[in-house]
Design an enzyme around this catalytic site. Structure first.
Site, PDB file in Angstrom:
ATOM      1  N   HIS A   1       7.237  -6.445  15.581  1.00  0.00           N
ATOM      2  CA  HIS A   1       5.813  -6.518  15.947  1.00  0.00           C
ATOM      3  C   HIS A   1       5.341  -7.963  15.819  1.00  0.00           C
ATOM      4  CE1 HIS A   1       4.545  -2.071  15.519  1.00  0.00           C
ATOM      5  NE2 HIS A   1       5.854  -2.129  15.631  1.00  0.00           N
TER       6      HIS A   1
ATOM      7  N   TYR B   1      -5.469  -1.560  11.825  1.00  0.00           N
ATOM      8  CA  TYR B   1      -6.172  -1.401  10.552  1.00  0.00           C
ATOM      9  C   TYR B   1      -7.656  -1.266  10.882  1.00  0.00           C
ATOM     10  CZ  TYR B   1      -1.975  -2.989   8.046  1.00  0.00           C
ATOM     11  OH  TYR B   1      -0.706  -3.105   7.529  1.00  0.00           O
TER      12      TYR B   1
ATOM     13  N   PRO C   1      -1.289  -0.204  -0.712  1.00  0.00           N
ATOM     14  CA  PRO C   1      -0.441  -0.377   0.477  1.00  0.00           C
ATOM     15  C   PRO C   1      -1.083  -1.122   1.643  1.00  0.00           C
ATOM     16  CG  PRO C   1      -1.111   1.922   0.229  1.00  0.00           C
ATOM     17  CD  PRO C   1      -1.575   1.215  -0.983  1.00  0.00           C
TER      18      PRO C   1
ATOM     19  N   LYS D   1       3.018  -4.758   1.188  1.00  0.00           N
ATOM     20  CA  LYS D   1       3.817  -5.731   0.439  1.00  0.00           C
ATOM     21  C   LYS D   1       4.806  -5.136  -0.570  1.00  0.00           C
ATOM     22  CE  LYS D   1       2.456  -9.581   2.111  1.00  0.00           C
ATOM     23  NZ  LYS D   1       3.119  -9.383   3.378  1.00  0.00           N
TER      24      LYS D   1
ATOM     25  N   TYR E   1       0.367 -11.831   5.656  1.00  0.00           N
ATOM     26  CA  TYR E   1       0.922 -10.571   6.146  1.00  0.00           C
ATOM     27  C   TYR E   1       2.415 -10.696   6.441  1.00  0.00           C
ATOM     28  CZ  TYR E   1       0.866  -5.992   8.383  1.00  0.00           C
ATOM     29  OH  TYR E   1       1.096  -4.676   8.675  1.00  0.00           O
TER      30      TYR E   1
END
Ligand code: RFL
Ligand code: PHB
Length: 388
Positions: free
Chosen positions: A72, A200, A292, A296, A384
């Protein structure tokens, strides 16, 4: 029984540590309380950083991940009825891979067994002893018999509820913790992905997350009361909630399908220091937990065992205990960065029941700043993908 490193727990941390040590010619035995079937079927994480992929590939367990994992290059943030893309690769030069944790576990178990590695499943009563001495041992029950495993080192890779962290005396231990007033309701759905990238979503009714597992399975989550019960959530109620929270002006809708697994998880941030005491070294969730939202947890576990395997190698090869002595300090630098990022993502994206209208406006402004400012988008992207 005797080995060089006794490893408690066959999660990503324990199995990878065992394999990395094996590649350096160091022997270990892994003690796991559950069965092989159970550990290979437990649904958990999905997002692997580039650095995690590199470590797994170098260790020779990356073949299936490269074939079946999905690369991704971006994620989306959804709020105010609109979706906004964060281009991870343009901003950082890196990407992430979505490949389920239990698939990593299957690959690691297969690699350990192919190399005649020793994993004892279904053990009970595991107890590290003598960790203050140079001859620590782990006592346990296996197949109805009591055993003792002597070792040079004990690695506590037994997750948050394991027995290793409590073996570090309370007088030297400091725990840092935050428990969030919400949990995640997670489902697995039989359907093609709704989106090419993870979404998200922040919504006044609560956070939602669209993720995938494979071309035929979606992984979806939504914020819920951590004390709620899955029995209160019919499939219809779940879909209504997801459609509402993910609603946006371009008409995109999450794809429905057969829901074949439901579960609720609590959310906490937690760090225990030091991550070592005498000959006992903690790695992964045994030492720290992140909510979550930043994806990580498994990546941190992998980072810890890379450091720990290098330190153990230096001990045997160069008779140097320097890296082992510095393990906590070196591991915690990255751990606290991930703790901060995971707390920040969680705070920015979830609905807090006690937030004042002023705080709600600040939360919305923060999201707008993140998607509109290249500097802030880059900060999110770097964290990220694990770029620093
Ligand atoms: P684990 O995976 O908990 O493994 C510990 C193992 O030790 C065994 N054990 C014992 N064995 C012997 N004796 C005892 N007394 C024992 N006590 C426990 C257990 O049976 C188990 O097999 O810890 P480890 O290896 O440190 O790995 C940590 C990761 O599992 C965890 O951080 C991640 O799953 C967190 N996480 C995510 N991490 C990511 O990097 N990316 C993600 O996208 C992501 N998503 C998630 C997540 C965790 C989630 N849940 C369910 C908490 C999504 C979810 C929903
Ligand atoms: C998952 O696919 O399980 C997942 C993805 C991203 C997260 C957490 C979990 O932040």
């Amino acid at each position: 029984m005797r080995t060089q490193v006794a490893i408690i727990g066959a999660g990503p941390a324990g199995l990878l540590l065992s394999h990395l040590l094996h590649l350096k010619g160091i022997e270990s035995v892994v003690l796991e309380s559950r069965s092989r079937e159970e550990i290979e079927a437990t649904i958990r994480a999905g997002v692997l950083e580039q650095g995690t992929m590199d470590i797994l590939t170098e260790a020779g367990v990356g073949e299936r991940m490269k074939k079946e994992g999905a690369l991704h290059h971006g994620i989306e943030l959804s709020f105010g009825g609109r979706r906004h893309r964060i281009d991870l690769t343009e901003l950082t030069g890196k990407a992430i891979t979505v490949y389920a944790q239990h698939e990593v576990i299957k690959d690691l178990v297969a690699a350990r067994l192919a190399a005649q590695g020793s994993i004892l499943f279904g053990v009970s009563g595991v107890q590290p002893q003598g960790i203050d001495t140079e001859n620590p041992l782990v006592s346990f029950m296996h197949a109805g018999e009591k055993h003792t495993l002597q070792a040079d080192f004990v690695a506590g890779c037994d997750g948050f509820h394991g027995v290793s962290r409590p073996a570090v005396p309370e007088s030297v231990r400091q725990d840092y913790q935050r428990i969030y007033p919400f949990g995640w309701f997670g489902i697995l759905v039989e359907s093609a992905p709704s989106s090419d990238e993870l979404i998200y979503a922040q919504h006044e009714r609560g956070f939602a997350l669209v993720s995938t597992r494979s071309p035929t399975v979606q992984r979806l989550y939504f914020q819920c009361d951590p004390k709620d019960s899955v029995d209160n959530w019919s499939d219809d109620r779940i879909w209504n909630e997801l459609h509402t929270r993910l609603e946006n002006s371009d008409g995109w809708r999450v794809k429905e399908g057969r829901i074949f697994q439901k579960g609720i998880i609590g959310m906490r941030s937690f760090v225990s220091t030091p991550m070592q005491h005498g000959r006992l070294f903690l790695a992964g969730d045994a030492a720290h937990i992140v909510p979550p939202t930043g994806a990580k947890g498994m990546n941190l576990a992998v980072g810890d065992v890379k450091l720990l395997s290098q330190a153990i190698e230096a001990f045997y090869r160069k008779s140097s205990g320097e890296q082992l002595a510095a393990y906590t300090e070196n591991a915690l630098k990255r751990v606290w960065r991930a703790e901060y990022f995971s707390w920040w993502m969680t705070s920015m994206l979830h609905t807090f029941a006690d937030a004042s209208p002023f705080q709600q406006q600040l939360q919305r402004t923060e999201l707008e700043n993140v998607v509109n400012s290249r500097a802030l988008s880059t900060a999110l992207a770097e964290n990220y993908v694990g770029a620093f």
